[in-house]
Write a protein that holds these residues in place. Sequence first.
Motif, PDB file in Angstrom:
ATOM      1  N   LEU A   1       7.334   9.646   1.128  1.00 32.01           N
ATOM      2  CA  LEU A   1       7.252   9.025  -0.275  1.00 32.01           C
ATOM      3  C   LEU A   1       7.205  10.273  -1.281  1.00 32.01           C
ATOM      4  O   LEU A   1       7.514  10.438  -2.333  1.00 32.01           O
ATOM      5  N   ARG A   2       6.410  11.272  -0.929  1.00 35.19           N
ATOM      6  CA  ARG A   2       6.206  12.593  -1.770  1.00 35.19           C
ATOM      7  C   ARG A   2       7.701  13.141  -2.054  1.00 35.19           C
ATOM      8  O   ARG A   2       8.025  13.724  -3.133  1.00 35.19           O
ATOM      9  N   GLN A   3       8.301  13.415  -1.015  1.00 33.43           N
ATOM     10  CA  GLN A   3       9.556  13.698  -0.941  1.00 33.43           C
ATOM     11  C   GLN A   3      10.701  13.063  -1.846  1.00 33.43           C
ATOM     12  O   GLN A   3      11.421  13.586  -2.737  1.00 33.43           O
ATOM     13  N   GLN A   4      10.598  11.643  -1.694  1.00 35.48           N
ATOM     14  CA  GLN A   4      11.407  10.923  -2.529  1.00 35.48           C
ATOM     15  C   GLN A   4      11.223  11.154  -3.973  1.00 35.48           C
ATOM     16  O   GLN A   4      11.895  11.153  -4.966  1.00 35.48           O
ATOM     17  N   MET A   5       9.886  10.951  -4.425  1.00 33.37           N
ATOM     18  CA  MET A   5       9.340  10.951  -5.557  1.00 33.37           C
ATOM     19  C   MET A   5       9.678  12.527  -6.436  1.00 33.37           C
ATOM     20  O   MET A   5       9.998  12.578  -7.384  1.00 33.37           O
ATOM     21  N   GLN A   6       9.501  13.329  -5.579  1.00 28.35           N
ATOM     22  CA  GLN A   6       9.569  15.148  -5.978  1.00 28.35           C
ATOM     23  C   GLN A   6      11.247  14.877  -6.346  1.00 28.35           C
ATOM     24  O   GLN A   6      11.668  15.504  -7.292  1.00 28.35           O
ATOM     25  N   ASP A   7      12.197  14.657  -5.341  1.00 28.20           N
ATOM     26  CA  ASP A   7      13.723  14.608  -5.621  1.00 28.20           C
ATOM     27  C   ASP A   7      13.834  13.750  -7.041  1.00 28.20           C
ATOM     28  O   ASP A   7      14.546  14.029  -7.572  1.00 28.20           O
TER      29      ASP A   7
ATOM     30  N   ARG B   1       0.776  -1.253   0.127  1.00 25.39           N
ATOM     31  CA  ARG B   1      -0.032   0.126  -0.065  1.00 25.39           C
ATOM     32  C   ARG B   1       0.933   1.348  -0.113  1.00 25.39           C
ATOM     33  O   ARG B   1       0.493   2.295  -0.783  1.00 25.39           O
ATOM     34  N   LYS B   2       1.973   1.075   0.823  1.00 26.96           N
ATOM     35  CA  LYS B   2       2.889   2.350   0.782  1.00 26.96           C
ATOM     36  C   LYS B   2       3.496   2.587  -0.693  1.00 26.96           C
ATOM     37  O   LYS B   2       3.732   3.710  -1.311  1.00 26.96           O
ATOM     38  N   GLN B   3       3.853   1.261  -1.525  1.00 28.49           N
ATOM     39  CA  GLN B   3       4.445   1.606  -2.697  1.00 28.49           C
ATOM     40  C   GLN B   3       3.353   1.910  -3.756  1.00 28.49           C
ATOM     41  O   GLN B   3       3.655   2.667  -4.527  1.00 28.49           O
ATOM     42  N   PHE B   4       1.942   1.722  -3.447  1.00 27.28           N
ATOM     43  CA  PHE B   4       0.943   2.136  -4.333  1.00 27.28           C
ATOM     44  C   PHE B   4       1.049   3.908  -4.210  1.00 27.28           C
ATOM     45  O   PHE B   4       0.927   4.541  -5.363  1.00 27.28           O
ATOM     46  N   ILE B   5       1.161   4.253  -3.102  1.00 26.78           N
ATOM     47  CA  ILE B   5       1.246   5.801  -2.873  1.00 26.78           C
ATOM     48  C   ILE B   5       2.452   6.190  -3.569  1.00 26.78           C
ATOM     49  O   ILE B   5       2.476   7.502  -4.203  1.00 26.78           O
ATOM     50  N   GLY B   6       3.594   5.785  -3.350  1.00 25.48           N
ATOM     51  CA  GLY B   6       4.707   6.229  -4.147  1.00 25.48           C
ATOM     52  C   GLY B   6       4.471   6.290  -5.863  1.00 25.48           C
ATOM     53  O   GLY B   6       4.761   7.154  -6.508  1.00 25.48           O
TER      54      GLY B   6
ATOM     55  N   LEU C   1      -5.471  14.697  -3.161  1.00 24.70           N
ATOM     56  CA  LEU C   1      -6.263  13.417  -3.814  1.00 24.70           C
ATOM     57  C   LEU C   1      -5.127  12.134  -2.966  1.00 24.70           C
ATOM     58  O   LEU C   1      -5.735  11.216  -2.468  1.00 24.70           O
ATOM     59  N   VAL C   2      -3.946  12.421  -3.150  1.00 24.34           N
ATOM     60  CA  VAL C   2      -2.817  11.359  -2.554  1.00 24.34           C
ATOM     61  C   VAL C   2      -3.110  11.269  -0.941  1.00 24.34           C
ATOM     62  O   VAL C   2      -3.038  10.251  -0.602  1.00 24.34           O
ATOM     63  N   TRP C   3      -3.272  12.395  -0.497  1.00 23.20           N
ATOM     64  CA  TRP C   3      -3.760  12.111   1.011  1.00 23.20           C
ATOM     65  C   TRP C   3      -4.831  11.309   1.382  1.00 23.20           C
ATOM     66  O   TRP C   3      -4.669  10.605   2.089  1.00 23.20           O
ATOM     67  N   ARG C   4      -5.952  11.839   0.738  1.00 24.55           N
ATOM     68  CA  ARG C   4      -7.246  11.061   0.914  1.00 24.55           C
ATOM     69  C   ARG C   4      -6.882   9.550   0.802  1.00 24.55           C
ATOM     70  O   ARG C   4      -7.371   8.757   1.532  1.00 24.55           O
TER      71      ARG C   4
ATOM     72  N   VAL D   1      -2.058   4.236   4.773  1.00 26.45           N
ATOM     73  CA  VAL D   1      -0.672   4.784   4.800  1.00 26.45           C
ATOM     74  C   VAL D   1      -0.465   5.945   5.629  1.00 26.45           C
ATOM     75  O   VAL D   1      -1.438   6.943   5.632  1.00 26.45           O
ATOM     76  N   ASP D   2       0.106   5.850   6.798  1.00 25.27           N
ATOM     77  CA  ASP D   2       0.030   6.982   7.789  1.00 25.27           C
ATOM     78  C   ASP D   2       0.952   8.304   7.077  1.00 25.27           C
ATOM     79  O   ASP D   2       1.620   8.463   5.865  1.00 25.27           O
ATOM     80  N   ASN D   3       0.440   9.477   7.707  1.00 24.92           N
ATOM     81  CA  ASN D   3       1.081  10.917   7.036  1.00 24.92           C
ATOM     82  C   ASN D   3       2.447  10.895   6.978  1.00 24.92           C
ATOM     83  O   ASN D   3       2.944  11.277   5.986  1.00 24.92           O
TER      84      ASN D   3
END
Length: 154
Positions: free
Chosen positions: A143-149, A101-106, A125-128, A135-137
């Motif tokens: 994950l957002r930071q990793q993908m943004q980087d 589930r975490k990977q899906f958010i990624g 939307l990703v937060w919801r 998947v916790d905040n």
Amino acid sequence: MFDRILTFLKDIPAGGRAQQLRPEDDPRVAAAALLFHVLDADGIRDAAEMKRLRETLSATYNVSGAELEHLLKAGEKAEQEAIDLYAFTSVLKRHLDADARKQFIGLMWGVVFADGELHELEDNLVWRVAELIGVDNRDRVLLRQQMQDKSSED
């Protein structure tokens, strides 16, 4: 770890290939529908985001050609007909373990950052979705930071 999660996602049974793909039965369709939803969240269907969505589905579920097109059509149709996110998130929550589930958010963040921009509607939307699939905040933000980087490196 990433390879283990991708293997898990690829091994999810899809039923007969000839069967109609339905989001309530097939987590691949539910995932595709959510990825379409985040792709369209800002009101702009960017070519880079669409390309990333196609690549993500192809790599994650090991599909290509007609099978990929069928999955894309089923996911897009399901997203257009949906009245809420729960129909999709409940399927993912049932079929995926916590790491998957975490990977899906990624994967969702990957589609968001494919165009190099983060719109507040995409972030919301990703937060919801993260909340609905458990998947916790902290993980969502990491994950957002990793993908943004990663997207700024490309």
